[in-house]
Design a protein around this motif. Sequence first.
Motif, short mmCIF file in Angstrom:
data_model
loop_
_atom_site.label_atom_id
_atom_site.label_comp_id
_atom_site.label_asym_id
_atom_site.label_seq_id
_atom_site.Cartn_x
_atom_site.Cartn_y
_atom_site.Cartn_z
N GLY A 142 -33.30 31.20 18.39
CA GLY A 142 -33.11 30.76 17.08
C GLY A 142 -33.99 29.69 16.59
N PHE A 143 -35.34 29.50 17.23
CA PHE A 143 -35.57 28.66 17.00
C PHE A 143 -37.01 29.79 16.70
CE2 PHE A 143 -34.04 24.31 19.08
CZ PHE A 143 -34.64 23.94 18.40
N VAL A 144 -37.02 30.71 17.75
CA VAL A 144 -38.38 31.33 17.35
C VAL A 144 -38.16 32.20 15.77
CG1 VAL A 144 -39.08 33.74 18.23
CG2 VAL A 144 -39.11 31.68 19.42
N VAL A 145 -36.65 31.89 15.52
CA VAL A 145 -36.01 33.00 14.35
C VAL A 145 -36.49 32.33 13.02
CG1 VAL A 145 -34.22 33.91 13.19
CG2 VAL A 145 -34.55 34.16 15.16
N GLN A 146 -35.81 30.92 13.46
CA GLN A 146 -37.40 30.20 12.36
C GLN A 146 -38.65 29.63 12.18
OE1 GLN A 146 -36.08 26.16 13.13
NE2 GLN A 146 -33.85 25.97 12.39
N THR A 147 -39.17 30.15 13.29
CA THR A 147 -40.46 30.05 12.95
C THR A 147 -40.79 31.63 12.81
OG1 THR A 147 -40.68 29.01 15.72
CG2 THR A 147 -42.89 30.21 14.74
N LEU A 148 -40.63 32.72 12.45
CA LEU A 148 -40.57 33.73 11.78
C LEU A 148 -40.50 33.63 10.56
CD1 LEU A 148 -40.31 37.00 11.56
CD2 LEU A 148 -38.24 37.19 11.81
N ILE A 149 -39.42 33.49 10.69
CA ILE A 149 -39.14 32.58 8.35
C ILE A 149 -40.92 31.73 7.82
CG2 ILE A 149 -37.43 31.38 7.21
CD1 ILE A 149 -35.01 32.39 8.47
#
Length: 441
Positions: A142-149
């Motif tokens: 989840g936090f990595v998807v945030q980082t992607l965005i």
Amino acid sequence: MNLIKKKLDFWQIWNMSFGFLGIQFGFALQGGFMSRIFQTLGADKDAIPLLWIAAPLTGLLVQPIIGYLSDRTWHPKFGRRKPFFFIGAVFSTIALFFAPYSSALWMAAGSLWILDASINVSMEPFRALVADKLPDSQRSYGFVVQTLIIGIGTWIASNLPWMMTQLGVPNTAPEGIVPDSVKYAFAIGAFVLFSSILYTILKTEEYPPEDMEEFEREKAAKAGVFSGMKEIFQNISTMPNVMKKLGLVQFFSWFAFFTMWSFATPAITEHIYGATDTSSAAYNNAADSVGNYLGTYGLISMVYALILTFISSRVKINRRLVHMGSLIIGGLGFILIYFISEPWMLHICFALVGIAWASILSMPYAMLSSSVEPKKMGLYMGIFNMFIVIPQIIAALGGVNFLYKLIFGEAVINTMLLAGTLLIIAGFCNLLITDRKVTHD
């Protein structure tokens, strides 16, 4: 009762994190171009960090308070974190739009203060939302998807003034006036900020408190300003050991990035391009290029986050080692800026920095969320971010100026050597974190 959190697919996590696109538009424009605005309005290079100080000072107060309040908020229609998303979005949008129209340094510094405070009102509940919605096995994901965005937002926003220039928008202006290319970029950023946060609000449902009766009982028992402040200070004094160790990592990491945000433009325009006249075409073209290079770290953070997303969705990762290696690589990127001879090589330097940035925005939060009580997630996320703003306050009060001149010498490019050294120290501080439950997802 214990709430069973179902695993979410990629697009559900994407929707709940999409507001970070706008938040990062705000942060990227702030980080990449506020120093340019300050210089245009007549600020001396050594005075720039002090002009940034209102932002972290406000964050020091706002973040734990917003975290505390969002933990104690629930409405059947509006949820727990979403009201704070919306309030922060409204004020951030206004501040971002008007910042480049400042006619005096105090106005620009005030705009930065309002912008940073308002973004923090939205951002901290976004961090807590990941922990609210996802089971522990999906936290890193989840936090990595945030980082992607965030990476997407950093890349696009950092390049906006350059894009405006390519479209024919004037990139120069009379002395003391911010060019239209920057004004247009901030206006676009304001629109993206508000619309992306609104998208998340409309597309995301929140879980209610696990035990509504207990939730209401605790809220009533701890109502009032003094009760709230007392609980915040109590939780600061009793924070988990893992949080303290992560705080040390955060301290050096964010001191390094604050140094970059406040000094990248004057350092690179002077050292690489030899441009110091802020009303000249040479300076403004060079400043656009700096934004372009800063966009590179956003682009690479996006790519690195994609790789981490793919890996963390399939296998367990060692969060500590990933974060340590990423920070060391980023530190080397900063140091290389001092040694390069051609402007294009800055893309390589900032690509390495992008690896560190992707990790900073994901791994510490994934580790923290595995070590604190779920019902205090917002509060602890807010307290944890004190380790982001305290180093920025120290840096702004003269820490950067004192350290880079003491250790490396007077030239402003030496700020990048300082940033690199601090980021490498932050990397090795990860060795202090030994709790396997925290380091492995």
